[in-house]
Write an enzyme that holds these catalytic residues in place. Structure first.
Site, PDB file in Angstrom:
ATOM      1  N   ALA A 147      62.932  35.419  20.350  1.00  0.00           N
ATOM      2  CA  ALA A 147      63.034  34.513  19.203  1.00  0.00           C
ATOM      3  C   ALA A 147      63.655  33.185  19.606  1.00  0.00           C
ATOM      4  O   ALA A 147      64.747  33.142  20.168  1.00  0.00           O
ATOM      5  CB  ALA A 147      63.875  35.165  18.105  1.00  0.00           C
ATOM      6  N   ASN A 156      69.447  27.569  16.684  1.00  0.00           N
ATOM      7  CA  ASN A 156      68.654  28.807  16.763  1.00  0.00           C
ATOM      8  C   ASN A 156      68.663  29.414  18.165  1.00  0.00           C
ATOM      9  O   ASN A 156      68.877  30.606  18.351  1.00  0.00           O
ATOM     10  CB  ASN A 156      67.210  28.534  16.324  1.00  0.00           C
ATOM     11  CG  ASN A 156      66.482  29.806  15.910  1.00  0.00           C
ATOM     12  OD1 ASN A 156      67.081  30.725  15.342  1.00  0.00           O
ATOM     13  ND2 ASN A 156      65.207  29.880  16.216  1.00  0.00           N
ATOM     14  N   TYR A 190      65.268  21.549  24.411  1.00  0.00           N
ATOM     15  CA  TYR A 190      64.702  22.905  24.490  1.00  0.00           C
ATOM     16  C   TYR A 190      65.058  23.552  25.831  1.00  0.00           C
ATOM     17  O   TYR A 190      65.594  24.671  25.883  1.00  0.00           O
ATOM     18  CB  TYR A 190      63.172  22.844  24.305  1.00  0.00           C
ATOM     19  CG  TYR A 190      62.466  24.122  24.674  1.00  0.00           C
ATOM     20  CD1 TYR A 190      62.707  25.311  23.982  1.00  0.00           C
ATOM     21  CD2 TYR A 190      61.551  24.156  25.742  1.00  0.00           C
ATOM     22  CE1 TYR A 190      62.062  26.492  24.335  1.00  0.00           C
ATOM     23  CE2 TYR A 190      60.908  25.329  26.095  1.00  0.00           C
ATOM     24  CZ  TYR A 190      61.160  26.489  25.379  1.00  0.00           C
ATOM     25  OH  TYR A 190      60.522  27.660  25.742  1.00  0.00           O
TER      26      TYR A 190
HETATM   27  N1  LIG Z   1      54.532  30.026  24.840  1.00  0.00           N
HETATM   28  C1  LIG Z   1      54.921  29.643  26.049  1.00  0.00           C
HETATM   29  O1  LIG Z   1      54.141  29.117  26.858  1.00  0.00           O
HETATM   30  C2  LIG Z   1      56.343  29.867  26.495  1.00  0.00           C
HETATM   31  C3  LIG Z   1      56.693  29.470  27.786  1.00  0.00           C
HETATM   32  C4  LIG Z   1      58.010  29.665  28.211  1.00  0.00           C
HETATM   33  C5  LIG Z   1      58.935  30.312  27.381  1.00  0.00           C
HETATM   34  N2  LIG Z   1      58.565  30.686  26.123  1.00  0.00           N
HETATM   35  C6  LIG Z   1      59.575  31.373  25.293  1.00  0.00           C
HETATM   36  O2  LIG Z   1      59.048  32.645  24.924  1.00  0.00           O
HETATM   37  C7  LIG Z   1      59.501  33.030  23.623  1.00  0.00           C
HETATM   38  C8  LIG Z   1      58.311  33.392  22.765  1.00  0.00           C
HETATM   39  O3  LIG Z   1      57.444  32.261  22.685  1.00  0.00           O
HETATM   40  P1  LIG Z   1      56.135  32.311  21.758  1.00  0.00           P
HETATM   41  O4  LIG Z   1      55.178  31.313  22.316  1.00  0.00           O
HETATM   42  O5  LIG Z   1      55.714  33.709  21.534  1.00  0.00           O
HETATM   43  O6  LIG Z   1      56.748  31.695  20.421  1.00  0.00           O
HETATM   44  P2  LIG Z   1      56.481  32.112  18.894  1.00  0.00           P
HETATM   45  O7  LIG Z   1      56.991  30.982  18.088  1.00  0.00           O
HETATM   46  O8  LIG Z   1      55.068  32.550  18.717  1.00  0.00           O
HETATM   47  O9  LIG Z   1      57.427  33.386  18.730  1.00  0.00           O
HETATM   48  C9  LIG Z   1      58.789  33.317  18.429  1.00  0.00           C
HETATM   49  C10 LIG Z   1      59.090  34.348  17.348  1.00  0.00           C
HETATM   50  O10 LIG Z   1      60.494  34.344  17.068  1.00  0.00           O
HETATM   51  C11 LIG Z   1      60.688  34.317  15.670  1.00  0.00           C
HETATM   52  N3  LIG Z   1      62.013  33.699  15.438  1.00  0.00           N
HETATM   53  C12 LIG Z   1      62.431  32.457  15.817  1.00  0.00           C
HETATM   54  N4  LIG Z   1      63.697  32.264  15.434  1.00  0.00           N
HETATM   55  C13 LIG Z   1      64.110  33.407  14.810  1.00  0.00           C
HETATM   56  C14 LIG Z   1      65.310  33.811  14.186  1.00  0.00           C
HETATM   57  N5  LIG Z   1      66.365  33.000  14.102  1.00  0.00           N
HETATM   58  N6  LIG Z   1      65.363  35.049  13.643  1.00  0.00           N
HETATM   59  C15 LIG Z   1      64.302  35.883  13.699  1.00  0.00           C
HETATM   60  N7  LIG Z   1      63.129  35.553  14.265  1.00  0.00           N
HETATM   61  C16 LIG Z   1      63.032  34.327  14.814  1.00  0.00           C
HETATM   62  C17 LIG Z   1      59.513  33.536  15.110  1.00  0.00           C
HETATM   63  O11 LIG Z   1      59.259  33.803  13.746  1.00  0.00           O
HETATM   64  C18 LIG Z   1      58.392  34.035  16.027  1.00  0.00           C
HETATM   65  O12 LIG Z   1      57.794  35.205  15.509  1.00  0.00           O
HETATM   66  C19 LIG Z   1      60.336  31.850  23.130  1.00  0.00           C
HETATM   67  O13 LIG Z   1      61.691  32.138  23.366  1.00  0.00           O
HETATM   68  C20 LIG Z   1      59.874  30.677  23.979  1.00  0.00           C
HETATM   69  O14 LIG Z   1      60.891  29.718  24.127  1.00  0.00           O
HETATM   70  C21 LIG Z   1      57.303  30.485  25.669  1.00  0.00           C
HETATM   71  O1  LIG Z   2      46.412  18.379  23.078  1.00  0.00           O
HETATM   72  C1  LIG Z   2      46.919  18.501  24.205  1.00  0.00           C
HETATM   73  C2  LIG Z   2      47.909  19.468  24.475  1.00  0.00           C
HETATM   74  C3  LIG Z   2      48.463  19.526  25.745  1.00  0.00           C
HETATM   75  N1  LIG Z   2      48.040  18.662  26.716  1.00  0.00           N
HETATM   76  C4  LIG Z   2      48.612  18.753  28.066  1.00  0.00           C
HETATM   77  O2  LIG Z   2      48.399  20.044  28.555  1.00  0.00           O
HETATM   78  C5  LIG Z   2      49.485  20.482  29.374  1.00  0.00           C
HETATM   79  C6  LIG Z   2      50.029  21.783  28.825  1.00  0.00           C
HETATM   80  O3  LIG Z   2      50.644  21.512  27.565  1.00  0.00           O
HETATM   81  P1  LIG Z   2      51.126  22.649  26.546  1.00  0.00           P
HETATM   82  O4  LIG Z   2      50.049  23.663  26.391  1.00  0.00           O
HETATM   83  O5  LIG Z   2      51.626  21.962  25.335  1.00  0.00           O
HETATM   84  O6  LIG Z   2      52.317  23.375  27.339  1.00  0.00           O
HETATM   85  P2  LIG Z   2      53.643  22.760  27.981  1.00  0.00           P
HETATM   86  O7  LIG Z   2      54.071  21.505  27.325  1.00  0.00           O
HETATM   87  O8  LIG Z   2      53.417  22.714  29.470  1.00  0.00           O
HETATM   88  O9  LIG Z   2      54.741  23.849  27.610  1.00  0.00           O
HETATM   89  C7  LIG Z   2      54.545  25.267  27.609  1.00  0.00           C
HETATM   90  O10 LIG Z   2      54.948  25.781  28.850  1.00  0.00           O
HETATM   91  C8  LIG Z   2      56.311  25.553  29.166  1.00  0.00           C
HETATM   92  C9  LIG Z   2      56.570  26.173  30.511  1.00  0.00           C
HETATM   93  O11 LIG Z   2      55.785  25.549  31.511  1.00  0.00           O
HETATM   94  C10 LIG Z   2      57.189  26.205  28.100  1.00  0.00           C
HETATM   95  O12 LIG Z   2      58.525  25.914  28.370  1.00  0.00           O
HETATM   96  C11 LIG Z   2      56.841  25.707  26.722  1.00  0.00           C
HETATM   97  O13 LIG Z   2      57.592  26.449  25.760  1.00  0.00           O
HETATM   98  C12 LIG Z   2      55.369  25.912  26.497  1.00  0.00           C
HETATM   99  O14 LIG Z   2      55.008  25.353  25.241  1.00  0.00           O
HETATM  100  C13 LIG Z   2      50.515  19.337  29.329  1.00  0.00           C
HETATM  101  O15 LIG Z   2      50.318  18.533  30.462  1.00  0.00           O
HETATM  102  C14 LIG Z   2      50.115  18.528  28.096  1.00  0.00           C
HETATM  103  O16 LIG Z   2      50.411  17.167  28.190  1.00  0.00           O
HETATM  104  C15 LIG Z   2      47.071  17.707  26.463  1.00  0.00           C
HETATM  105  O17 LIG Z   2      46.702  16.926  27.341  1.00  0.00           O
HETATM  106  N2  LIG Z   2      46.532  17.654  25.212  1.00  0.00           N
END
Ligand SMILES: NC(=O)c1ccc[n+]([C@@H]2O[C@H](COP(=O)([O-])OP(=O)(O)OC[C@H]3O[C@@H](n4cnc5c(N)ncnc54)[C@H](O)[C@@H]3O)[C@@H](O)[C@H]2O)c1
Ligand SMILES: O=c1ccn([C@@H]2O[C@H](COP(=O)(O)OP(=O)(O)O[C@H]3O[C@H](CO)[C@@H](O)[C@H](O)[C@H]3O)[C@@H](O)[C@H]2O)c(=O)[nH]1
Length: 323
Positions: A72, A90, A139
């Site tokens: 979360a 958060n 972040y």
């Molecule tokens: N998506 C990515 O590429 C990526 C990359 C690196 C790290 N992360 C990390 O992985 C985790 C999951 O990412 P995701 O893409 O699945 O995000 P997401 O937003 O889909 O999932 C996060 C979940 O946490 C819940 N949540 C947030 N705050 C809360 C709170 N205070 N209490 C209860 N529930 C809460 C949200 O409702 C959601 O269901 C995050 O910690 C994010 O920072 C994601």
């Molecule tokens: O409409 C778009 C969206 C994204 N991008 C580019 O695509 C790449 C990937 O972007 P995005 O999918 O938004 O992911 P990131 O910003 O790289 O971040 C993701 O990956 C990170 C780890 O690498 C995590 O920390 C973040 O939570 C997760 O959102 C980046 O260069 C963006 O600039 C575009 O050019 N156009």
């Protein structure tokens, strides 16, 4: 029983689907960005906020929890720059509440969703865990602060933890029953696929003057089910006491530029994308590619699915998105 906080979100719901095969699972999520439908029906679901100490106490008193997996967080880099309070509150303060309640209830195993954003703008081509961390946005700072807190709690209170630094999570479960659904969507692959489905007019490429071969940013895309399997291994390592404190990168070890990702989406779907070049997005490093050698050598994990598989699974999901 395993408590999965944020288990209704994109990555958490994929982990839960795998974890329920072997463990009793309870999910706590306040559904701000998650989806109730994404939670496997075999898991217990509690709708609530992780910052609510009284609610956490009830959960820990009621269920025999042996480990916590913590997904979360708020995770939009740009939003974190505009509203850092929301992120520190958060991602840091509420996580601290969770850790405190865990310790009070003698639960000592913790798996944390960290991020490549802890590295900031790395000066090496392949990022390993020894690469200096230097986040460039709130972040990334919020995640690195928790890593520091975990190291201190390990030394002082014997809290066992694994922090997993994900690179770019992408793809969907092979069943296409769960997948990525964020509103607004900011991630590249869903945006491209939405455009190919006709839900968006254009794809904006954020910057074409980076110091990369084609000028667009390079990222390491990792299948969400590969992330899930890394969590299962990390949990086994903690429960078997093979590991008590570790940080691991999770990536494919291959970098793809934004242009290459668009081309792969066109190849998988057979549809031509409508692309426009746009300004750089603030806070984007040119290149983020992981070395995941450490988790391979210590826990035997490696990514099983390549970019084509990631996009194939994401495409199946987006064509028939259930939530
Ligand atoms: N998506 C990515 O590429 C990526 C990359 C690196 C790290 N992360 C990390 O992985 C985790 C999951 O990412 P995701 O893409 O699945 O995000 P997401 O937003 O889909 O999932 C996060 C979940 O946490 C819940 N949540 C947030 N705050 C809360 C709170 N205070 N209490 C209860 N529930 C809460 C949200 O409702 C959601 O269901 C995050 O910690 C994010 O920072 C994601
Ligand atoms: O409409 C778009 C969206 C994204 N991008 C580019 O695509 C790449 C990937 O972007 P995005 O999918 O938004 O992911 P990131 O910003 O790289 O971040 C993701 O990956 C990170 C780890 O690498 C995590 O920390 C973040 O939570 C997760 O959102 C980046 O260069 C963006 O600039 C575009 O050019 N156009």
């Amino acid at each position: 029983m395993i408590l999965v906080v944020g288990g209704a979100g994109y990555i958490g719901s994929h982990l839960v689907k795998e974890l329920v095969e072997t463990e009793e699972v309870i999910v706590l999520d306040h559904l701000s960005t998650g989806h109730r439908e994404a939670v496997d029906s075999r898991a217990i679901f509690v709708e609530g906020n992780l910052g609510n100490e009284a609610e956490l106490q009830l959960i820990f008193k009621r269920y025999p929890i042996k480990a916590v997996m913590h997904f979360a967080a708020f995770s939009l880099v740009g939003e974190s720059v505009i509203d850092p309070l929301k992120y520190y509150e958060n991602n840091v303060a509420s996580t601290l509440t969770l850790l405190k309640v865990m310790l009070e209830n003698h639960v000592k195993n913790f798996i944390f969703s960290s991020t490549a954003a802890t590295y900031g703008i790395p000066t090496v081509d392949m990022i390993d865990e020894k690469t200096a961390t230097s986040p460039i946005n709130p972040y990334g700072h919020s995640k690195l602060l928790i890593e520091q807190i975990l190291a201190d709690f390990h030394a002082a209170y014997g809290l066992n933890y694994v922090a997993l630094r994900y690179f770019n999570a992408a793809g969907a479960h092979e069943s296409a029953k769960i997948g990525e659904s964020h509103n607004p969507e900011t991630h590249l692959i869903p945006i491209i696929l939405q455009q190919l489905l006709g839900h968006r007019e254009k794809i904006a490429v954020f910057g074409s003057d980076y110091e990369t071969p084609d000028g667009t940013c390079i990222r390491d895309y990792i299948h969400v089910d590969d992330l899930a399997s890394a969590h299962i291994l990390a949990l086994e390592a903690l429960l078997s006491e093979k590991k008590s404190a570790a940080i691991y990168n999770l990536g494919n070890g291959l970098g793809y530029s934004v242009k290459e990702v668009i081309e792969m989406c066109e190849k998988v779907t057979g549809i031509k994308a409508n692309v426009e070049m746009a300004e750089r997005r603030a806070g984007d490093p040119a290149r983020l590619v992981a070395s995941s050698e450490k988790i391979f050598s210590e826990l035997g994990w490696k990514a099983e699915r390549n970019l084509e598989q990631i996009i194939t699974d994401a495409w199946k999901w987006h064509q028939n998105q259930l939530y």
